[in-house]
Design an enzyme around this catalytic site. Structure first.
Site, short mmCIF file in Angstrom:
data_model
loop_
_atom_site.label_atom_id
_atom_site.label_comp_id
_atom_site.label_asym_id
_atom_site.label_seq_id
_atom_site.Cartn_x
_atom_site.Cartn_y
_atom_site.Cartn_z
CG ASP A 22 -0.13 -0.31 2.49
OD1 ASP A 22 0.74 -0.57 2.89
OD2 ASP A 22 -1.14 -0.50 3.80
N GLY A 23 2.16 0.99 -0.39
CA GLY A 23 3.08 2.81 -0.18
C GLY A 23 3.32 2.55 1.53
CD GLU A 24 0.15 3.08 6.15
OE1 GLU A 24 1.37 1.60 7.08
OE2 GLU A 24 -0.22 3.28 5.78
CG HIS A 81 17.74 26.52 -3.32
ND1 HIS A 81 18.81 26.98 -4.15
CD2 HIS A 81 16.93 28.05 -3.22
CE1 HIS A 81 17.86 28.21 -5.33
NE2 HIS A 81 16.61 28.95 -4.26
CG ASP A 100 20.78 31.63 -9.37
OD1 ASP A 100 21.20 31.51 -8.66
OD2 ASP A 100 19.91 30.96 -9.58
CE LYS A 133 16.76 30.73 -11.68
NZ LYS A 133 17.41 29.42 -11.34
NE ARG A 150 11.91 29.27 -10.68
CZ ARG A 150 12.74 28.66 -11.02
NH1 ARG A 150 11.67 27.88 -12.18
NH2 ARG A 150 13.85 27.97 -11.44
N GLY A 186 16.37 20.56 -15.34
CA GLY A 186 17.41 20.97 -16.35
C GLY A 186 16.58 22.34 -17.31
N GLY A 187 15.08 23.26 -16.86
CA GLY A 187 15.10 24.32 -17.40
C GLY A 187 16.02 25.56 -17.23
C1 R5P Z 1 17.14 27.29 -8.40
O1 R5P Z 1 17.72 28.74 -8.12
C2 R5P Z 1 18.33 27.15 -8.43
O2 R5P Z 1 19.59 26.50 -8.01
C3 R5P Z 1 18.05 25.79 -9.59
O3 R5P Z 1 18.76 26.55 -10.92
C4 R5P Z 1 16.92 25.33 -10.01
O4 R5P Z 1 16.32 24.50 -8.83
C5 R5P Z 1 17.29 24.33 -11.12
O5 R5P Z 1 15.75 23.54 -11.52
P1 R5P Z 1 15.85 23.02 -12.74
O6 R5P Z 1 16.54 22.22 -12.85
O7 R5P Z 1 14.60 22.68 -12.73
O8 R5P Z 1 15.41 24.47 -13.50
#
Ligand code: R5P
Length: 294
Positions: free
Chosen positions: A36-38, A128, A167, A190, A192, A224-225
């Site tokens: 069940d995932g537990e 982060h 960034d 950058k 967002r 990866g965006g």
């Molecule tokens: C955001 O400011 C982090 O430093 C990464 O650049 C970000 O979390 C990468 O996420 P993604 O690969 O989805 O663009």
């Protein structure tokens, strides 16, 4: 005092290396998922009384490893250890360390508060946003380590390099990598969109990147965006090659392939989150060195 290393299931190889380097007792964890995932969790050995306990468990996959860790820490507490250090190289939810839109959950705080009272110290890598995350810990002492020097070591084989981060938040990190590689560095700027998640970037400083091998570094690669839009910009500046490196690679299917298709020569990461053949940067010695400094 005896030292026991708990071999957390999400960081098995890294935990074994740390235990070997420390010559510590290894405590293995039996774990499975019920249909069940537990989660089911059991320590396979007893922990000696009054031990110094080190739990190595990265918080990935996020939700499962958080539950697994809380279960491990509850059993550990029954042995009344003298001091508990958690090594969580990737600290899940750390990107949501503040509220960007009204009524959002600050999930970084939620996770920090869950763990805070159960350990004495928590060690994580390339957080982060340390300034916002660390105040959520009221009892445990949070410590940030960096993979930057190890990452630079990996790229010493590449010539004519220039370090770029996608960034400006990664300033402290790019400085270290560039210093070790004895080269220049810069960042992209950058922005967002908080509703769509889409990012727009541009080069922040006037730098000549023509013919340079770019070491493009970030703390996290998830979809990866961010890295792919950075690659698109860098390609317009006549660079010779782009090498991508990140401390935490979130193992989303197909992301490495997309980054290579965008034009990167290589994608590498650490063993913060095990990512198969691309986890080429070993963090165990950085951890052991830090444990030596009380
Ligand atoms: C955001 O400011 C982090 O430093 C990464 O650049 C970000 O979390 C990468 O996420 P993604 O690969 O989805 O663009």
């Amino acid at each position: 005092m005896a030292t026991s290393v708990i071999i957390g299931p999400s960081s098995r190889e890294l935990a074994l290396k740390v235990a070997d380097k420390l010559k510590a007792d290894k405590i293995f964890v039996q774990h499975k998922k019920f249909p069940d995932g537990e989660s089911y969790t059991r320590l396979e050995q007893l922990i000696k009384k009054n031990s110094d306990v080190i739990v190595v468990e990265t918080l990935f996959p996020q939700n499962d490893s958080i539950v697994e860790l809380l279960c491990i820490l509850d059993v550990v507490s029954e042995f009344k250890p003298k001091y508990v250090t958690l090594i969580a190289p990737y600290f899940a939810y750390s990107r949501q360390h503040e509220r960007y839109l009204k009524w959002e959950a600050i999930s970084g705080r939620t996770v920090a508060e869950l763990i805070d009272k159960k350990v004495n110290k928590i060690i994580m890598f390339d957080v982060h946003h340390k300034k916002n995350l660390f105040p959520f810990f009221k009892k445990a002492k949070p410590v940030e380590l960096t993979a930057a020097k190890r990452m630079a070591d990996y790229f010493k084989k590449v010539k004519n390099v220039f370090v770029i981060a996608p960034d400006q938040e990664r300033k402290g990190f790019t400085d270290i990598v560039a210093e070790e590689l004895n080269c220049d560095y810069s960042w992209l700027s950058k922005h967002r969109d908080r509703y769509t998640g889409k990012t727009v970037s541009h080069l922040l400083h006037k730098v000549n990147l023509k013919g340079k091998n770019i070491i493009l570094v970030d703390d996290i690669i998830s979809t990866g965006g961010t890295i792919i839009s950075a690659i698109e910009i860098l390609k317009q500046h006549g660079v010779a090659g782009i090498y991508v490196a990140t401390t935490h690679y979130m193992n989303v299917a197909g992301v490495r392939e997309k980054i290579l298709a965008a034009g990167a020569k290589e994608v590498v990461t650490t063993d913060s989150i095990p990512a198969g053949e691309i986890s080429k940067i070993d963090l165990s010695q950085v951890i052991v060195d830090a444990l030596g400094k009380k």
